[in-house]
Motif scaffolding. Structure first.
Motif, PDB file in Angstrom:
ATOM      1  N   LYS A 208       7.735   4.138  -5.154  1.00  0.00           N
ATOM      2  CA  LYS A 208       6.579   3.279  -5.437  1.00  0.00           C
ATOM      3  C   LYS A 208       5.486   3.479  -4.392  1.00  0.00           C
ATOM      4  O   LYS A 208       4.294   3.565  -4.725  1.00  0.00           O
ATOM      5  CB  LYS A 208       7.017   1.808  -5.489  1.00  0.00           C
ATOM      6  CG  LYS A 208       7.741   1.416  -6.759  1.00  0.00           C
ATOM      7  CD  LYS A 208       8.100  -0.066  -6.731  1.00  0.00           C
ATOM      8  CE  LYS A 208       8.743  -0.496  -8.041  1.00  0.00           C
ATOM      9  NZ  LYS A 208       9.122  -1.937  -8.020  1.00  0.00           N
ATOM     10  N   VAL A 209       5.897   3.529  -3.126  1.00  0.00           N
ATOM     11  CA  VAL A 209       4.930   3.741  -2.048  1.00  0.00           C
ATOM     12  C   VAL A 209       4.279   5.115  -2.197  1.00  0.00           C
ATOM     13  O   VAL A 209       3.050   5.258  -2.091  1.00  0.00           O
ATOM     14  CB  VAL A 209       5.618   3.607  -0.672  1.00  0.00           C
ATOM     15  CG1 VAL A 209       4.662   4.011   0.445  1.00  0.00           C
ATOM     16  CG2 VAL A 209       6.101   2.174  -0.457  1.00  0.00           C
ATOM     17  N   ARG A 210       5.115   6.128  -2.449  1.00  0.00           N
ATOM     18  CA  ARG A 210       4.581   7.478  -2.622  1.00  0.00           C
ATOM     19  C   ARG A 210       3.611   7.556  -3.793  1.00  0.00           C
ATOM     20  O   ARG A 210       2.511   8.114  -3.680  1.00  0.00           O
ATOM     21  CB  ARG A 210       5.722   8.472  -2.836  1.00  0.00           C
ATOM     22  CG  ARG A 210       5.270   9.916  -2.975  1.00  0.00           C
ATOM     23  CD  ARG A 210       6.286  10.763  -3.719  1.00  0.00           C
ATOM     24  NE  ARG A 210       6.366  10.422  -5.142  1.00  0.00           N
ATOM     25  CZ  ARG A 210       7.144  11.074  -6.011  1.00  0.00           C
ATOM     26  NH1 ARG A 210       7.911  12.067  -5.597  1.00  0.00           N
ATOM     27  NH2 ARG A 210       7.173  10.716  -7.286  1.00  0.00           N
ATOM     28  N   ASN A 211       4.009   6.993  -4.926  1.00  0.00           N
ATOM     29  CA  ASN A 211       3.181   7.089  -6.128  1.00  0.00           C
ATOM     30  C   ASN A 211       1.883   6.306  -5.991  1.00  0.00           C
ATOM     31  O   ASN A 211       0.839   6.730  -6.498  1.00  0.00           O
ATOM     32  CB  ASN A 211       3.968   6.599  -7.345  1.00  0.00           C
ATOM     33  CG  ASN A 211       5.112   7.535  -7.703  1.00  0.00           C
ATOM     34  OD1 ASN A 211       5.166   8.669  -7.216  1.00  0.00           O
ATOM     35  ND2 ASN A 211       6.021   7.078  -8.534  1.00  0.00           N
ATOM     36  N   LYS A 212       1.955   5.169  -5.313  1.00  0.00           N
ATOM     37  CA  LYS A 212       0.738   4.388  -5.090  1.00  0.00           C
ATOM     38  C   LYS A 212      -0.251   5.180  -4.240  1.00  0.00           C
ATOM     39  O   LYS A 212      -1.452   5.240  -4.545  1.00  0.00           O
ATOM     40  CB  LYS A 212       1.077   3.067  -4.409  1.00  0.00           C
ATOM     41  CG  LYS A 212      -0.136   2.162  -4.189  1.00  0.00           C
ATOM     42  CD  LYS A 212       0.270   0.835  -3.558  1.00  0.00           C
ATOM     43  CE  LYS A 212      -0.955  -0.051  -3.351  1.00  0.00           C
ATOM     44  NZ  LYS A 212      -0.582  -1.363  -2.731  1.00  0.00           N
ATOM     45  N   GLY A 213       0.252   5.812  -3.176  1.00  0.00           N
ATOM     46  CA  GLY A 213      -0.608   6.609  -2.325  1.00  0.00           C
ATOM     47  C   GLY A 213      -1.162   7.825  -3.058  1.00  0.00           C
ATOM     48  O   GLY A 213      -2.345   8.166  -2.919  1.00  0.00           O
ATOM     49  N   LEU A 214      -0.309   8.486  -3.854  1.00  0.00           N
ATOM     50  CA  LEU A 214      -0.746   9.654  -4.605  1.00  0.00           C
ATOM     51  C   LEU A 214      -1.840   9.279  -5.603  1.00  0.00           C
ATOM     52  O   LEU A 214      -2.844   9.997  -5.743  1.00  0.00           O
ATOM     53  CB  LEU A 214       0.454  10.265  -5.340  1.00  0.00           C
ATOM     54  CG  LEU A 214       0.187  11.530  -6.170  1.00  0.00           C
ATOM     55  CD1 LEU A 214      -0.290  12.664  -5.267  1.00  0.00           C
ATOM     56  CD2 LEU A 214       1.442  11.935  -6.942  1.00  0.00           C
ATOM     57  N   ALA A 215      -1.656   8.144  -6.290  1.00  0.00           N
ATOM     58  CA  ALA A 215      -2.651   7.698  -7.260  1.00  0.00           C
ATOM     59  C   ALA A 215      -3.978   7.397  -6.576  1.00  0.00           C
ATOM     60  O   ALA A 215      -5.045   7.792  -7.065  1.00  0.00           O
ATOM     61  CB  ALA A 215      -2.144   6.459  -8.009  1.00  0.00           C
ATOM     62  N   GLN A 216      -3.926   6.714  -5.436  1.00  0.00           N
ATOM     63  CA  GLN A 216      -5.161   6.394  -4.710  1.00  0.00           C
ATOM     64  C   GLN A 216      -5.888   7.663  -4.274  1.00  0.00           C
ATOM     65  O   GLN A 216      -7.116   7.743  -4.331  1.00  0.00           O
ATOM     66  CB  GLN A 216      -4.836   5.525  -3.495  1.00  0.00           C
ATOM     67  CG  GLN A 216      -4.497   4.081  -3.820  1.00  0.00           C
ATOM     68  CD  GLN A 216      -5.696   3.292  -4.298  1.00  0.00           C
ATOM     69  OE1 GLN A 216      -6.843   3.631  -4.010  1.00  0.00           O
ATOM     70  NE2 GLN A 216      -5.448   2.235  -5.062  1.00  0.00           N
TER      71      GLN A 216
END
Length: 432
Positions: A208-216
């Motif tokens: 979740k942390v990785r995907n949130k950062g990737l999306a941003q």
């Protein structure tokens, strides 16, 4: 009574070999039924006011956290107090079983967890403590949330707006208790599933942390995919979307509401009842692929949630929602990622005012809404970004499915093991 009825009753009362009837149902013959006050004594938690909770210090537990942070066994503590506060609080001992003394519903009253550590820790008020030393605390932690016990807890609950349960009632709860070697084996099996659940949840949290950062990074252009360069174009919502005000003249009955976590879902599933008016002709009718925006706060969505209709071909929504469909110059999945990443929040904060008639409802003018701006890449780059994010979120989804499977497996095992329907082999006893 007819012969057939008599035979049916005898069949229902038939006890399998190796089992016996008891006051709590049919149980293995070597198990015994005991009351909780036969295996320990009851104490009351005390101290630990919210004002004294700190980030580091001596671990403590509040009754609210017992509901939200802990399940069956205390794995780790989330709150702490200092040494001075601990002098006015109730210390915990290894093997203690903690019950929530208050709750909002009968269903949740008396939820319990086991303390299985040797370190210093404390329990606050509205927690009832069963202090016992002879039985396996892991087993008791699992069993005391089983439906056999919960049914008895429900009958003890007192109150309306807040439900209470007391030690005077808990002491008479009856539980079927296996011999200690069986308790330990059952606890070992269930602990294996707990470890797998905890491990899988940890992976999900990391993803979740990785995907949130990737999306941003990708959705703001801070990180560009190989082969793409050049400036993005500033666009208004009006230039990529068209408002939908289609009235429900066909009287479609699929009434949906926005769930922050689940998207557009049936109103009955969200509220557990239909809350829409009987006359649905004045509601908006939206089609699959169209969006609705809810102008009110919800968890994780401080300026309201945008959701796309994916589960139904058509559905009916309240006119409090702002509905729209995308034009062909933008990728629908890409925009869904933008909405979920909160890219509309800064613009919404500039135009929104909290309404006075309904708590949390935002006064957002339609034209101001359509004038919201965001920077967009060309359609080809949108589609590439969508593909990358889709793969990342699919990985997360696969672990979420695995987690749900593990939880279902544990639930099934608990039902079998804690009732004795599934027997366990110990060093002292073989399978029966």
């Amino acid at each position: 009574m007819s012969i057939s009825q008599s035979g049916l009753m005898e069949e229902k009362e038939k006890v399998p070999a190796g089992y016996k009837k008891s006051s709590v149902g049919i149980i293995p013959k070597e198990w015994e039924v005991v009351k909780l006050d036969q295996i320990g004594s009851f104490l009351k938690g005390k101290g630990v006011p919210k004002s004294e909770i700190i980030d580091n210090g001596l671990p403590c537990l509040t009754y609210g956290e017992l509901y939200t942070k802990h399940h069956d066994i205390i794995q780790k503590f989330n709150s702490y107090i200092n040494t001075q506060s601990s002098k006015n609080s109730r210390g915990l001992h290894y093997g203690d079983i903690l019950f929530a003394g208050s709750g909002e519903t009968l269903k949740e009253i008396g939820k319990s967890v086991a303390f299985v550590n040797d370190h210093e820790a404390y329990a606050g008020g509205d927690i009832i403590i069963l202090r016992q030393v002879k039985n396996n605390p892991h087993f008791l932690g699992y069993f005391l949330n089983h439906q056999i016990v919960n049914r008895q807890k429900y009958r003890l609950g007192q109150g309306h707006s807040v439900v209470h349960i007391y030690a005077s009632g808990l002491k008479d709860l009856k539980i079927p208790l296996p011999p200690l070697p069986q308790q330990q084996k059952i606890a070992e099996i269930l602990s294996t599933w707990d470890r797998a659940i905890e491990h899988t949840q940890g992976i999900i949290d990391q993803l979740k942390v990785r995907n949130k950062g990737l999306a941003q990074q990708l959705l703001t252009g801070k990180k560009r995919l190989k082969g793409f360069e050049g400036e993005w174009n500033e666009s208004t919502l009006d230039s990529i979307a068209q408002r939908v005000t289609r009235k429900n003249e066909e009287l479609d009955d699929t009434v949906v509401t926005i769930s922050a976590q689940r998207g557009l879902v049936l109103q009955e599933d969200f509220f557990k009842k239909r809350v829409a008016s009987e006359t649905l002709s004045n509601y908006y009718l939206i089609h699959k692929g169209e969006f609705a925006y809810n102008k009110s706060y919800s968890k994780g969505y401080p300026m309201g949630a945008f959701k796309r209709l994916d589960k139904f071909d058509k559905a009916v929504v309240t006119t409090l929602y702002i509905c729209f469909k995308l034009r062909t110059n933008v990728n629908s999945d890409y925009m869904t990622y933008c909405f979920e990443a909160g890219l509309m929040i800064p613009g919404l904060m500039r135009i929104a005012q909290e309404g006075g008639r309904a708590h949390g409802l935002l006064n957002i003018g339609i034209q101001d809404f359509l004038n919201l701006k965001l920077n967009l890449p060309n359609l080809e780059e949108q589609e590439k970004i969508t593909k990358v994010l889709g793969s990342a979120y699919q990985e997360q989804k696969s672990f979420e499915i695995k987690l749900a499977t593990l939880k279902d497996q544990k639930k099934g095992l608990m039902q079998q093991l804690l009732t004795g329907k599934m027997r366990v082999k110990t060093d002292l006893q073989g399978d029966n």
